[in-house]
Design a protein around this motif. Structure first.
Motif, PDB file in Angstrom:
ATOM      1  N   VAL A  88       0.877  -1.170   0.000  1.00  0.00           N
ATOM      2  CA  VAL A  88       0.000   0.000   0.000  1.00  0.00           C
ATOM      3  C   VAL A  88       0.912   1.217   0.000  1.00  0.00           C
ATOM      4  CG1 VAL A  88      -1.695   1.327   1.292  1.00  0.00           C
ATOM      5  CG2 VAL A  88      -1.889  -1.170   1.188  1.00  0.00           C
ATOM      6  N   ILE A  89       0.860   1.991  -1.096  1.00  0.00           N
ATOM      7  CA  ILE A  89       1.750   3.156  -1.175  1.00  0.00           C
ATOM      8  C   ILE A  89       1.024   4.454  -0.829  1.00  0.00           C
ATOM      9  CG2 ILE A  89       3.402   2.060  -2.708  1.00  0.00           C
ATOM     10  CD1 ILE A  89       2.140   3.549  -5.044  1.00  0.00           C
ATOM     11  N   ALA A  90      -0.308   4.392  -0.753  1.00  0.00           N
ATOM     12  CA  ALA A  90      -1.080   5.545  -0.297  1.00  0.00           C
ATOM     13  C   ALA A  90      -2.470   5.068   0.106  1.00  0.00           C
ATOM     14  CB  ALA A  90      -1.195   6.602  -1.392  1.00  0.00           C
ATOM     15  N   CYS A  91      -3.051   5.754   1.047  1.00  0.00           N
ATOM     16  CA  CYS A  91      -4.423   5.457   1.471  1.00  0.00           C
ATOM     17  C   CYS A  91      -5.041   6.757   1.960  1.00  0.00           C
ATOM     18  CB  CYS A  91      -4.443   4.416   2.586  1.00  0.00           C
ATOM     19  SG  CYS A  91      -6.099   4.072   3.224  1.00  0.00           S
ATOM     20  N   HIS A  92      -6.260   7.002   1.494  1.00  0.00           N
ATOM     21  CA  HIS A  92      -6.958   8.224   1.884  1.00  0.00           C
ATOM     22  C   HIS A  92      -8.382   7.899   2.312  1.00  0.00           C
ATOM     23  CE1 HIS A  92      -3.740  10.635   0.105  1.00  0.00           C
ATOM     24  NE2 HIS A  92      -3.762   9.769  -0.895  1.00  0.00           N
ATOM     25  N   ALA A  93      -8.813   8.494   3.406  1.00  0.00           N
ATOM     26  CA  ALA A  93     -10.222   8.460   3.774  1.00  0.00           C
ATOM     27  C   ALA A  93     -10.921   9.446   2.845  1.00  0.00           C
ATOM     28  CB  ALA A  93     -10.405   8.862   5.236  1.00  0.00           C
ATOM     29  N   VAL A  94     -12.060   9.029   2.277  1.00  0.00           N
ATOM     30  CA  VAL A  94     -12.722   9.844   1.259  1.00  0.00           C
ATOM     31  C   VAL A  94     -14.210  10.002   1.545  1.00  0.00           C
ATOM     32  CG1 VAL A  94     -11.062   9.263  -0.560  1.00  0.00           C
ATOM     33  CG2 VAL A  94     -13.084   7.816  -0.237  1.00  0.00           C
ATOM     34  N   THR A  95     -14.803  10.972   0.870  1.00  0.00           N
ATOM     35  CA  THR A  95     -16.242  11.154   0.933  1.00  0.00           C
ATOM     36  C   THR A  95     -16.881  10.333  -0.176  1.00  0.00           C
ATOM     37  OG1 THR A  95     -16.189  13.046  -0.559  1.00  0.00           O
ATOM     38  CG2 THR A  95     -16.000  13.517   1.797  1.00  0.00           C
ATOM     39  N   GLY A  96     -18.201  10.200  -0.124  1.00  0.00           N
ATOM     40  CA  GLY A  96     -18.900   9.491  -1.190  1.00  0.00           C
ATOM     41  C   GLY A  96     -19.329   8.102  -0.761  1.00  0.00           C
ATOM     42  N   ASP A  97     -19.435   7.218  -1.738  1.00  0.00           N
ATOM     43  CA  ASP A  97     -19.958   5.875  -1.494  1.00  0.00           C
ATOM     44  C   ASP A  97     -18.994   4.971  -0.726  1.00  0.00           C
ATOM     45  OD1 ASP A  97     -22.185   6.638  -2.919  1.00  0.00           O
ATOM     46  OD2 ASP A  97     -21.544   5.687  -4.785  1.00  0.00           O
ATOM     47  N   MET A  98     -17.710   5.237  -0.818  1.00  0.00           N
ATOM     48  CA  MET A  98     -16.714   4.387  -0.169  1.00  0.00           C
ATOM     49  C   MET A  98     -16.022   5.169   0.948  1.00  0.00           C
ATOM     50  SD  MET A  98     -17.302   1.713  -1.926  1.00  0.00           S
ATOM     51  CE  MET A  98     -16.053   0.453  -1.859  1.00  0.00           C
ATOM     52  N   ASP A  99     -15.389   4.430   1.859  1.00  0.00           N
ATOM     53  CA  ASP A  99     -14.726   5.054   3.005  1.00  0.00           C
ATOM     54  C   ASP A  99     -13.262   5.389   2.744  1.00  0.00           C
ATOM     55  OD1 ASP A  99     -17.051   4.867   4.611  1.00  0.00           O
ATOM     56  OD2 ASP A  99     -16.566   2.766   5.074  1.00  0.00           O
ATOM     57  N   TYR A 100     -12.586   4.515   1.985  1.00  0.00           N
ATOM     58  CA  TYR A 100     -11.155   4.685   1.746  1.00  0.00           C
ATOM     59  C   TYR A 100     -10.836   4.381   0.292  1.00  0.00           C
ATOM     60  CZ  TYR A 100     -10.606   4.439   6.822  1.00  0.00           C
ATOM     61  OH  TYR A 100     -10.691   4.678   8.161  1.00  0.00           O
ATOM     62  N   ILE A 101      -9.806   5.050  -0.231  1.00  0.00           N
ATOM     63  CA  ILE A 101      -9.220   4.689  -1.514  1.00  0.00           C
ATOM     64  C   ILE A 101      -7.762   4.346  -1.227  1.00  0.00           C
ATOM     65  CG2 ILE A 101      -8.722   7.081  -2.186  1.00  0.00           C
ATOM     66  CD1 ILE A 101      -9.286   6.114  -5.114  1.00  0.00           C
ATOM     67  N   VAL A 102      -7.368   3.151  -1.660  1.00  0.00           N
ATOM     68  CA  VAL A 102      -6.054   2.597  -1.358  1.00  0.00           C
ATOM     69  C   VAL A 102      -5.288   2.404  -2.659  1.00  0.00           C
ATOM     70  CG1 VAL A 102      -4.826   0.680  -0.254  1.00  0.00           C
ATOM     71  CG2 VAL A 102      -7.060   1.398   0.637  1.00  0.00           C
ATOM     72  N   HIS A 103      -4.084   2.947  -2.748  1.00  0.00           N
ATOM     73  CA  HIS A 103      -3.224   2.808  -3.924  1.00  0.00           C
ATOM     74  C   HIS A 103      -2.234   1.683  -3.635  1.00  0.00           C
ATOM     75  CE1 HIS A 103      -0.432   5.046  -6.999  1.00  0.00           C
ATOM     76  NE2 HIS A 103      -0.798   3.852  -7.418  1.00  0.00           N
ATOM     77  N   ILE A 104      -2.252   0.669  -4.500  1.00  0.00           N
ATOM     78  CA  ILE A 104      -1.455  -0.533  -4.290  1.00  0.00           C
ATOM     79  C   ILE A 104      -0.515  -0.750  -5.467  1.00  0.00           C
ATOM     80  CG2 ILE A 104      -1.592  -3.064  -4.137  1.00  0.00           C
ATOM     81  CD1 ILE A 104      -4.239  -2.696  -2.687  1.00  0.00           C
ATOM     82  N   ILE A 105       0.674  -1.256  -5.184  1.00  0.00           N
ATOM     83  CA  ILE A 105       1.565  -1.748  -6.233  1.00  0.00           C
ATOM     84  C   ILE A 105       1.675  -3.258  -6.055  1.00  0.00           C
ATOM     85  CG2 ILE A 105       2.886   0.360  -6.598  1.00  0.00           C
ATOM     86  CD1 ILE A 105       5.088  -0.878  -4.809  1.00  0.00           C
ATOM     87  N   ALA A 106       1.808  -3.961  -7.185  1.00  0.00           N
ATOM     88  CA  ALA A 106       1.917  -5.419  -7.140  1.00  0.00           C
ATOM     89  C   ALA A 106       2.809  -5.893  -8.283  1.00  0.00           C
ATOM     90  CB  ALA A 106       0.535  -6.056  -7.245  1.00  0.00           C
ATOM     91  N   ARG A 107       3.342  -7.093  -8.120  1.00  0.00           N
ATOM     92  CA  ARG A 107       4.196  -7.662  -9.162  1.00  0.00           C
ATOM     93  C   ARG A 107       3.392  -8.007 -10.407  1.00  0.00           C
ATOM     94  NH1 ARG A 107       6.013  -9.864  -4.430  1.00  0.00           N
ATOM     95  NH2 ARG A 107       4.867 -11.783  -4.737  1.00  0.00           N
ATOM     96  N   ASP A 108       2.176  -8.527 -10.213  1.00  0.00           N
ATOM     97  CA  ASP A 108       1.325  -8.954 -11.319  1.00  0.00           C
ATOM     98  C   ASP A 108      -0.095  -9.129 -10.791  1.00  0.00           C
ATOM     99  OD1 ASP A 108       1.383 -11.450  -9.903  1.00  0.00           O
ATOM    100  OD2 ASP A 108       3.091 -12.114 -11.101  1.00  0.00           O
ATOM    101  N   VAL A 109      -0.996  -9.611 -11.641  1.00  0.00           N
ATOM    102  CA  VAL A 109      -2.404  -9.764 -11.242  1.00  0.00           C
ATOM    103  C   VAL A 109      -2.549 -10.768 -10.103  1.00  0.00           C
ATOM    104  CG1 VAL A 109      -4.691 -10.496 -12.021  1.00  0.00           C
ATOM    105  CG2 VAL A 109      -3.287  -9.073 -13.504  1.00  0.00           C
ATOM    106  N   GLU A 110      -1.798 -11.854 -10.156  1.00  0.00           N
ATOM    107  CA  GLU A 110      -1.867 -12.857  -9.078  1.00  0.00           C
ATOM    108  C   GLU A 110      -1.449 -12.249  -7.743  1.00  0.00           C
ATOM    109  OE1 GLU A 110       0.380 -16.962  -7.835  1.00  0.00           O
ATOM    110  OE2 GLU A 110      -0.028 -16.639  -9.966  1.00  0.00           O
ATOM    111  N   HIS A 111      -0.395 -11.452  -7.756  1.00  0.00           N
ATOM    112  CA  HIS A 111       0.059 -10.789  -6.536  1.00  0.00           C
ATOM    113  C   HIS A 111      -1.004  -9.809  -6.026  1.00  0.00           C
ATOM    114  CE1 HIS A 111       3.156  -8.062  -4.376  1.00  0.00           C
ATOM    115  NE2 HIS A 111       2.820  -9.051  -3.577  1.00  0.00           N
ATOM    116  N   LEU A 112      -1.620  -9.043  -6.939  1.00  0.00           N
ATOM    117  CA  LEU A 112      -2.705  -8.138  -6.545  1.00  0.00           C
ATOM    118  C   LEU A 112      -3.846  -8.920  -5.916  1.00  0.00           C
ATOM    119  CD1 LEU A 112      -4.075  -5.359  -6.461  1.00  0.00           C
ATOM    120  CD2 LEU A 112      -4.917  -5.838  -8.774  1.00  0.00           C
ATOM    121  N   SER A 113      -4.171 -10.060  -6.498  1.00  0.00           N
ATOM    122  CA  SER A 113      -5.228 -10.909  -5.948  1.00  0.00           C
ATOM    123  C   SER A 113      -4.886 -11.348  -4.525  1.00  0.00           C
ATOM    124  CB  SER A 113      -5.431 -12.134  -6.846  1.00  0.00           C
ATOM    125  OG  SER A 113      -6.388 -12.989  -6.286  1.00  0.00           O
ATOM    126  N   GLN A 114      -3.643 -11.727  -4.287  1.00  0.00           N
ATOM    127  CA  GLN A 114      -3.221 -12.123  -2.935  1.00  0.00           C
ATOM    128  C   GLN A 114      -3.350 -10.954  -1.963  1.00  0.00           C
ATOM    129  OE1 GLN A 114       0.780 -13.498  -3.408  1.00  0.00           O
ATOM    130  NE2 GLN A 114       0.168 -15.532  -4.140  1.00  0.00           N
TER     131      GLN A 114
END
Length: 153
Positions: free
Chosen positions: A94-120
């Protein structure tokens, strides 16, 4: 804090290259090195400049994928918020996370090696944080603009 024209020129130079020698910053600002050094120190002491860090290329480090994950908690109680925010702080992907307004509570910026890693990361870590209700992911296809420099109006 009020910034004058010289402060803005100094900040603009350092945003361009934070490793720029004071003498070069002085040339760009039409000041001598001593007042530039004093101004930089003041900007640091006042918290305008909060640090210096290299800008890394995630792909060169093996992170081929970026994603934004929108998260909702099931209840906005202190225990859920504290537990969630600590889990986010502890997650190195997780390289950034922000509490936000609207329908969701947080937006999280993630880096991953590939789709499988993102899934994990998403299914084995984020979804399992106690108190998490909904998770929605969007994979970044292309960066249109990435800029760390702030406008100096």
């Amino acid at each position: 804090m009020q910034l004058d024209l010289f402060d803005r020129k100094i900040i603009a130079a350092l945003q361009e290259d934070a490793r720029m020698p004071v003498a070069q910053v002085a040339e760009r600002t039409a000041l001598s090195a001593t007042p530039v050094s004093r101004r930089i120190k003041r900007l640091e002491d006042d918290g305008v400049i909060v640090g210096y860090a290299p800008v890394l290329d995630p792909r060169k480090l093996g992170f081929e994928l970026e994603a934004y994950v929108l998260i909702n908690l099931n209840a906005h109680i202190d225990e859920n918020i504290t537990r969630f925010e600590q889990a986010i702080r502890d997650n190195p992907y997780v390289i950034a996370c922000h509490a936000v307004t609207g329908d969701m509570d947080y937006i999280v910026h993630i880096i991953a090696r590939d789709v499988e890693h993102l899934s994990q990361i998403t299914l084995k870590t984020l979804v399992r944080i106690p108190g998490v209700r909904d998770v929605k992911s969007s994979i970044v296809l292309e960066a249109i603009k990435e800029q760390r420099a702030l406008p100096l109006e």
